[in-house]
Motif scaffolding. Structure first.
Motif, short mmCIF file in Angstrom:
data_model
loop_
_atom_site.label_atom_id
_atom_site.label_comp_id
_atom_site.label_asym_id
_atom_site.label_seq_id
_atom_site.Cartn_x
_atom_site.Cartn_y
_atom_site.Cartn_z
N UNK A 22 0.82 -1.21 0.00
CA UNK A 22 0.00 0.00 0.00
C UNK A 22 0.85 1.26 0.00
N UNK A 23 1.79 1.32 0.93
CA UNK A 23 2.58 2.55 1.12
C UNK A 23 3.58 2.74 0.00
N UNK A 24 4.02 1.61 -0.55
CA UNK A 24 4.95 1.67 -1.69
C UNK A 24 4.23 2.36 -2.85
N UNK A 25 2.97 1.98 -3.04
CA UNK A 25 2.19 2.57 -4.12
C UNK A 25 1.88 4.04 -3.83
N UNK A 26 1.52 4.33 -2.59
CA UNK A 26 1.21 5.71 -2.23
C UNK A 26 2.42 6.62 -2.45
N UNK A 27 3.61 6.06 -2.28
CA UNK A 27 4.82 6.86 -2.47
C UNK A 27 5.11 7.10 -3.94
N UNK A 28 4.30 6.52 -4.82
CA UNK A 28 4.45 6.83 -6.23
C UNK A 28 4.82 5.66 -7.12
N UNK A 29 4.94 4.47 -6.54
CA UNK A 29 5.33 3.31 -7.33
C UNK A 29 4.26 2.98 -8.37
#
Lengths: 137, 542
Positions: free
Chosen positions: B227-234
């Motif tokens: 989730x957070x990896x994606x939120x960071x722009x991944x």
């Protein structure tokens, strides 16, 4: 080059404990590409440290990113410290999650502009007077 | 496809369906047409749900047999206020609790630490001592409801507090169900709630896995999080690849402790983002299941089917929410949630429309929960399993996601593995490049956000948002001071020494942390004791 025509110098910092740095990193890179001299001070910065960096770097602008909701505590502290350090000429920008009701209060404290979600890089670059060419320095 | 007994995949699936609880509601459309539990190509049946490698879902009947858990993340202010919100949500029909901690707690700092100015109780609940944990779950039946706790660097301390609080309230650890996020690797990749260096940080995760495997057998020990990896722009592929790579790393490290993969792998769960691109998200979840199953069986030699099954929680994409025309966020969230359900999630959090402005109000959080209830009870998408399976587009997208993830696994290995890749900033650079590329797409107009780039409204109608009482910080600090003064000093000091000694001797830290929780040691004190042994992560976080 005279002070007036040099590339805008901008310190960007994450203040407080929140680690959401996607926005500030994108802005740092975008402003660099637009010709600004960008100093990214990184995560978890205390107000004192940020103001120190602004002075050391002879910055024209300070861009603060806060997504934690602590802006009404942290921003007034930064504004006080800037004034105490004789840096009141430095223009302060704020980015992050800032409720509408807080924006006029922040502007009253001297914040030049609050950029919310959906802001484009060209919009910020224009606001800080970037010339649009990558900076050499 | 037949197994050794000559039973076909179809027959095995049919047996599982017959054995499963019948559908809760008659699986018919609004017009009265009957819907079968599964549709497939009889000429070329392919795989069936509930069977390896689970592309079509981890259960034979999926949401037709049992709905996903509707789990809204909540927490703010004091433990007592959050406890009230929890009880409100349970009353509204929520079936699992999800705890948000405030930033000081997430960073392992006490509320009275000067670095926490303005942050106490703001983004979640402040927990300093066992007393706060007891207040947080007061009058909630922990045998009956599953509890999720989102915390990472100090996860092992919070788990110690939870286990002590639950036991003191009369609950048997063997009955506790829930999840602690405890996924420190994605903090190094993306979210930045980091305290210790990578190696000891991972050691603490493995301590949790090891302890819970023996003593809290129904607990999900790590929620491996994209989730957070994606939120960071991944990108979706990066989210998929980095998350699974993190999961594999935890397995490698737990195997080094001498545990059998089948003893702990069934309790690893996953947490993925549900972003805007509907079909890509569905392909991502389908690819995740088959990649995990294949690796667990073929690389790690897991024999228990439960080890092969990737179960996941999904949350709609916070970074997709807009502050312009914020009600439009309701529609974004609904489509994202639908992708998560069609992708086979086991639990789901739908973001509230106002989360781009503040923590959600009760009105907004109710609408978010209602969004899930409409999906579950009105749309009919739960009537048949994997309704998009067999779509040319979805099948090929699934395959492309798999290939992209496998390319990343290879690159990580070529770099020398997870720890080296972290040291070299591999993940952070990949994510930052993807984030910048997405911003450029928006800035040049190749991608459009409704209400921001087009269909803009000049008039701005603000929402009523939740305001956190600023008194909470002072009250929390006062309560903490009172506990510090009234605790037994000798027992407290001894308990902290025991934690330090356990860390020096490379023992599992949970037993000493549980004792320290009861001696009223604080989160911050215990983090300091561990940092004396483990050091602090000082690498430039830029």
């Amino acid at each position: 080059m005279s002070h007036l025509t040099r590339a805008p110098r901008i310190v960007l910092a994450k203040v407080g404990l929140d680690g959401h740095d996607r926005g500030v990193k994108v802005v740092a890179r975008g402003l660099r590409d637009a010709g600004c001299h960008v100093i990214y001070a990184g995560l978890w910065q205390q107000p004192e440290a940020v103001v120190q960096t602004v002075g050391d770097e002879d910055a024209d602008w300070l861009g603060i990113s806060i997504l934690s909701g602590a802006h009404m505590t942290l921003v007034p502290r930064i504004m006080e410290l800037l004034e105490a350090a004789g840096l009141e000429h430095v223009q302060v920008l704020l980015g992050g999650i800032i409720p509408d009701d807080d924006v006029p209060k922040l502007q009253e404290l001297g914040v030049a502009r609050v950029f919310g979600p959906g802001t484009s890089i060209p919009e910020i670059a224009k606001f800080v007077g970037a010339v649009g060419e990558p900076s050499d320095d | 496809m037949s197994d050794t007994n000559g039973t076909s995949a179809y027959e095995r699936w049919r047996q599982a369906v017959d054995a499963a609880p019948p559908p809760k509601f008659p699986p018919t459309t609004i017009s009265g047409r009957t819907i079968e539990p599964l549709y497939w190509d009889e000429q070329n049946p392919g795989e069936f749900p509930g069977q390896f490698p689970y592309t079509r879902g981890v259960h034979a009947t999926m949401h037709r047999g049992r709905l996903w858990t509707m789990r809204q993340f909540a927490g703010f202010g004091s433990a007592q206020q959050t406890n009230e919100r929890f009880r409100f949500l349970v009353e509204k029909g929520q079936t699992g609790l999800s705890t948000a901690f405030d930033l000081p707690t997430l960073m392992g700092l006490d509320s009275d630490d000067p670095r926490c100015l303005g942050e106490v109780g703001r983004l979640g609940v402040a927990v300093d001592t066992l007393d706060d944990m007891q207040r947080l779950f007061r009058d909630i039946d922990l045998n009956d409801i599953s509890v999720s706790m989102t915390i990472n660097a100090p996860a092992i301390i919070i788990m110690a507090f939870y286990l002590a609080a639950a036991e003191d309230a009369g609950f048997d650890w063997k009955n506790l169900r829930g999840t602690i996020q405890a996924d420190i690797l994605k903090e190094f990749h993306a979210q930045n709630e980091i305290v210790f260096p990578p190696e000891p940080s991972v050691k603490l995760v493995i301590d949790l896995i090891e302890f819970c495997t023996h003593h809290v057998p129904q607990w999900n020990t790590v929620s491996v999080s994209g989730y957070h990896i994606r939120e960071a722009g991944a990108t979706a592929a990066q989210e998929l690849a980095f998350t699974l790579a993190d999961g594999f790393h935890y397995i490698d490290k737990t195997l080094e402790r001498g545990l059998d993969v089948d003893d702990f792998a069934p309790r690893l769960s996953f947490f993925f983002n549900a972003h805007n691109d509907f079909f890509e998200e569905i392909a991502k979840y389908r690819a995740a299941r088959s990649l995990w199953a294949e690796t667990l069986r073929d690389k790690y030699g897991a024999k228990n089917e439960a080890s092969w099954k990737l179960r996941f929680h999904a949350q709609t994409a916070g970074c997709s929410l807009q502050d312009k025309q914020p009600e439009v966020n309701l529609m974004r969230v609904a489509y994202q949630a639908m992708a998560a359900v069609l992708g086979g999630c086991q639990s789901l959090h739908t973001n509230s429309m106002d989360e781009v402005l503040a923590l959600p109000s009760e009105h907004a959080v109710t609408l978010a929960l209602r969004t899930q209830q409409v999906l579950a009870y009105e749309t009919g998408i739960t009537n048949t399993v994997d309704p998009l399976g067999g779509s040319y587009f979805v099948e090929q997208s699934t395959e492309e996601m798999r290939t992209a993830a496998q390319d990343y696994f290879r690159r990580i290995e070529e770099l020398g593995g997870m720890m080296t890749a972290i040291d070299q900033g591999f993940f952070r650079n990949e994510i930052a490049n993807a984030a910048f590329a997405q911003q450029q797409e928006l800035d040049v107009g190749h991608k459009i956000i409704v209400g921001v780039h087009r269909f803009v409204e000049e008039e701005h109608k603000p929402l009523d948002i939740l305001e956190v009482d600023p008194e909470v910080e002072q009250e929390q600090i006062a309560s903490l001071r009172q506990i510090k003064e009234s605790r037994g000093q000798d027992e407290w000091l001894r308990s902290i020494d025991d934690v330090r000694r356990a860390a020096e001797n490379n023992e599992n830290l949970l037993p000493s942390l549980i004792a320290a929780a009861r001696a009223r040691a604080t989160v911050g004190e215990l983090m300091d004791a561990m940092a004396e042994v483990f050091d602090r992560h000082t690498a430039a976080v830029v």
